[in-house]
Design an enzyme around this catalytic site. Structure first.
Site, PDB file in Angstrom:
ATOM      1  N   CYS A   1      96.961   9.489 -42.538  1.00 52.43           N
ATOM      2  CA  CYS A   1      97.554  10.646 -41.854  1.00 52.43           C
ATOM      3  C   CYS A   1      99.071  10.663 -41.920  1.00 52.43           C
ATOM      4  CB  CYS A   1      97.066  10.720 -40.419  1.00 52.43           C
ATOM      5  SG  CYS A   1      97.577   9.368 -39.333  1.00 52.43           S
TER       6      CYS A   1
ATOM      7  N   HIS B 147      96.723   9.440 -34.304  1.00 54.18           N
ATOM      8  CA  HIS B 147      96.759  10.411 -35.406  1.00 54.18           C
ATOM      9  C   HIS B 147      98.031  11.250 -35.323  1.00 54.18           C
ATOM     10  CE1 HIS B 147      95.382  13.094 -38.500  1.00 54.18           C
ATOM     11  NE2 HIS B 147      95.325  14.137 -37.694  1.00 54.18           N
TER      12      HIS B 147
ATOM     13  N   ASP C  33      97.117  20.193 -40.774  1.00 53.65           N
ATOM     14  CA  ASP C  33      96.669  18.805 -40.867  1.00 53.65           C
ATOM     15  C   ASP C  33      96.018  18.560 -42.226  1.00 53.65           C
ATOM     16  OD1 ASP C  33      95.806  16.235 -40.375  1.00 53.65           O
ATOM     17  OD2 ASP C  33      94.847  16.705 -38.460  1.00 53.65           O
TER      18      ASP C  33
END
Length: 259
Positions: free
Chosen positions: A75, A113, A128
């Site tokens: 991420c 995250h 995202d």
């Protein structure tokens, strides 16, 4: 070196570059289809949450490895590169942090995250390209309305002071993906807070488990350990890949589909 032109060519995009929702949608989806999530270099149980100390990435080094070199990322790498790309294209990008739902139904640590929020035309969009599990292929508007993409529905629900992102596959029930505080973060937040989450049970957040995922035109492939989820037009199919050859084939499809 980070190179916008190279990045866009990698994503197969050659259209207008003026910031717009159309461009934002196009780039997020292309990113998810082009560059896989792959925690092979980060899924080290001995390091635990020390991986979060790397949230402040070296853009040039990660660009060379991921965009030029062709490996996947996690991420903070993928959303960090994408944040730099969108910023250089003129988007107003901010940072958010989320706690991801775990296999036992609880949430992970709040800074687990890192993803992005784009402010555009008086609206805000969750952006995202680095979630390990199934996710939205195009940005989601920050609203309490239900939004549908490629057969799956998404909604944001307020719960205990958090915004909870819920997802529903076709014929399924609503289930949480992650929760986040609706406040913007700074990269420096991770450096200060990592020691505070060092005692979180690693087995609950799958550190040490290999996770790979990639999107395709109307869905997504997600491999967590040997559990394989394929979502196509909102229809989910789940298999446990007990055959070594079947497992290798799926890994190849996700990480190196053109090889």
């Amino acid at each position: 070196m980070f190179d916008v032109d190279f990045y866009l060519r990698k994503l197969g995009y050659s259209g207008p570059r003026e910031p717009s929702l159309t461009l934002l949608n196009e780039l997020q989806k292309r990113h998810l289809m082009t560059i896989p999530f792959d925690n092979s270099l980060n899924a080290d149980a001995e390091r635990g949450f020390d991986v979060l100390l790397e949230v402040e990435i070296d853009d040039d080094a990660v660009f060379k490895a991921v965009v030029e070199g062709g490996r996947g990322g996690v991420c903070y790498e993928l959303n960090g590169l994408f944040r730099r790309l969108l910023t250089e294209l003129g988007f107003h990008v901010r940072i958010l942090a989320a706690a991801v739902i775990q296999v036992n139904g609880t949430y992970g640590p709040e800074l687990e995250h890192i993803f992005n929020c784009v402010e555009l035309g008086g609206e805000r969009y969750l952006v995202d390209v680095g979630l390990a599990g199934p996710s939205y292929l195009e940005p989601l508007r920050v609203t309490d309305e239900i939004q549908e993409q490629y057969g799956c529905q998404y909604r944001l629900v307020e719960e205990d002071g958090y915004q909870v992102l819920q997802r529903r596959a076709k014929g399924g029930d609503w289930s949480p993906s992650y929760r986040f505080e609706d406040r913007y973060r700074q990269i420096s937040d991770w450096g200060r807070l990592v020691p505070g989450i060092a005692d979180f049970p690693l087995e609950q957040v799958l550190i040490g488990t290999r996770i790979h995922s990639r999107a395709f035109e109307n869905g997504q492939m997600v491999l967590i350990g040997k559990r394989y989820l394929r979502v196509e037009d909102g229809v989910e199919e789940i298999k446990v890949l007990t055959s070594p050859s079947a497992f290798k084939q799926v890994v190849r499809q996700i990480l190196t589909p053109g090889a």
